[in-house]
Write a protein that holds these residues in place. Structure first.
Motif, short mmCIF file in Angstrom:
data_model
loop_
_atom_site.label_atom_id
_atom_site.label_comp_id
_atom_site.label_asym_id
_atom_site.label_seq_id
_atom_site.Cartn_x
_atom_site.Cartn_y
_atom_site.Cartn_z
N ALA A 32 0.81 -1.22 0.00
CA ALA A 32 0.00 0.00 0.00
C ALA A 32 0.85 1.27 0.00
N LEU A 33 2.06 1.21 0.56
CA LEU A 33 2.88 2.40 0.70
C LEU A 33 4.00 2.46 -0.33
N ARG A 34 3.79 1.85 -1.48
CA ARG A 34 4.75 2.02 -2.56
C ARG A 34 4.75 3.49 -3.00
N ARG A 35 5.91 4.00 -3.31
CA ARG A 35 6.02 5.42 -3.63
C ARG A 35 5.20 5.79 -4.87
N LYS A 36 5.22 4.94 -5.89
CA LYS A 36 4.49 5.28 -7.11
C LYS A 36 2.98 5.23 -6.89
N MET A 103 -2.86 6.33 5.68
CA MET A 103 -1.57 5.70 5.38
C MET A 103 -0.99 4.99 6.60
N GLU A 104 -1.38 5.42 7.80
CA GLU A 104 -0.90 4.77 9.02
C GLU A 104 -1.80 3.62 9.45
N ARG A 105 -2.66 3.19 8.57
CA ARG A 105 -3.57 2.08 8.87
C ARG A 105 -2.78 0.84 9.29
N TYR A 106 -3.24 0.20 10.33
CA TYR A 106 -2.66 -1.03 10.88
C TYR A 106 -1.33 -0.81 11.62
N LEU A 107 -0.75 0.38 11.56
CA LEU A 107 0.54 0.57 12.21
C LEU A 107 0.42 0.54 13.73
N ASN A 108 -0.71 0.99 14.26
CA ASN A 108 -0.91 0.87 15.70
C ASN A 108 -0.97 -0.60 16.12
N HIS A 172 7.53 -1.25 12.22
CA HIS A 172 6.66 -0.18 12.71
C HIS A 172 7.36 1.17 12.57
N ARG A 173 8.62 1.23 13.04
CA ARG A 173 9.37 2.49 12.92
C ARG A 173 9.63 2.83 11.45
N TYR A 174 9.93 1.81 10.66
CA TYR A 174 10.22 2.05 9.24
C TYR A 174 9.01 2.63 8.52
N PHE A 175 7.84 2.05 8.73
CA PHE A 175 6.64 2.54 8.05
C PHE A 175 6.25 3.93 8.56
N ARG A 176 6.44 4.19 9.85
CA ARG A 176 6.17 5.53 10.37
C ARG A 176 7.05 6.55 9.66
N ALA A 177 8.34 6.23 9.53
CA ALA A 177 9.25 7.16 8.87
C ALA A 177 8.88 7.35 7.40
N ARG A 178 8.45 6.28 6.73
CA ARG A 178 8.05 6.39 5.33
C ARG A 178 6.82 7.27 5.18
N VAL A 179 5.84 7.11 6.06
CA VAL A 179 4.64 7.94 6.00
C VAL A 179 5.00 9.40 6.24
N ASP A 180 5.86 9.68 7.23
CA ASP A 180 6.28 11.06 7.49
C ASP A 180 6.97 11.66 6.28
#
Length: 218
Positions: A32-36, A103-108, A172-180
């Motif tokens: 879901a968080l692919r850049r393209k 975009m932060e779905r499921y990260l919690n 979790h930290r990686y996806f948070r940083a990517r969303v930011d």
């Protein structure tokens, strides 16, 4: 591997369930968080070109809104393009908060798994130690198999808890940083679009160019 799971006993079942959930979340978020998918290349420049040509109609804007999170943010700015800049900024910020939540779905849930893994491992350790001491009470210290079973359950559950928690915490930290990072880029694109549709910004940009042309002619 199956022998280790059996050695850990029934406390391994929730750990295995958490590991499966964590793996599913990680795979889903990577997709879901692919850049393209979030920030299609060239979309910001294309939308600014639309705005410069004045070819903005509801069909284009609705298509842009469904395109990607960046498209939804730019469409929100275009919906209120005739209003003052501060109102456009407020709309962009409001939509941006909703997109960030999406975009932060499921990260919690992934963070919860990272926190719960060691606790469940500790629980399995306690269960194993209890089993070991109950064995000592029933059979004395001479039954080596009973002692080994309790100690093995304790160690296996502790290790399993850490094996589940460490990757979950890292991703979790990686996806948070990517969303930011995505949110910063989206904000930059939105500001550029607001500059493109703001008549005052266009006048400020044109004035230095006119002055430079006049100086060159002199």
């Amino acid at each position: 591997m199956l022998e280790l799971v059996k050695a850990g006993g029934w406390p391994m079942l929730p750990l295995l369930l958490l590991s499966a959930i964590a793996l599913a979340i990680i795979v889903e978020r990577f997709w879901a968080l692919r850049r393209k998918t979030v920030l299609p290349p060239g979309l910001g420049g294309e939308v600014r070109a639309w705005a410069a040509r004045g070819s903005l109609d509801p069909i284009h804007i609705d298509s842009l809104r469904r395109n990607s999170p960046l498209g939804a943010l730019l469409a929100a700015a275009l919906d209120v393009r005739s209003r003052p800049r501060e109102e456009i900024r407020e709309r962009v910020e409001d939509v941006g908060r909703h997109l960030a939540h999406r975009m932060e779905r499921y990260l919690n849930a992934l963070g919860t798994i990272a926190a719960a893994g060691p606790l469940l491992g500790l629980f399995g350790t306690v269960v194993g130690m209890i089993q070991m001491f109950l064995g000592i009470m029933d059979y004395g210290v001479g039954d080596v198999n009973q002692l080994a079973g309790g100690i093995g359950k304790a160690l296996v559950c502790t290790a399993a808890g850490m094996i589940v928690a460490v990757p979950a915490l890292m991703f979790h930290r990686y996806f948070r940083a990517r969303v930011d990072s995505y949110l910063v880029d989206m904000e930059h694109e939105a500001i550029q679009l607001m500059d493109a549709i703001d008549p005052r910004a266009r006048r400020v940009a044109v004035a230095p160019a006119s002055a430079a042309a006049a100086t060159a002619q002199d």
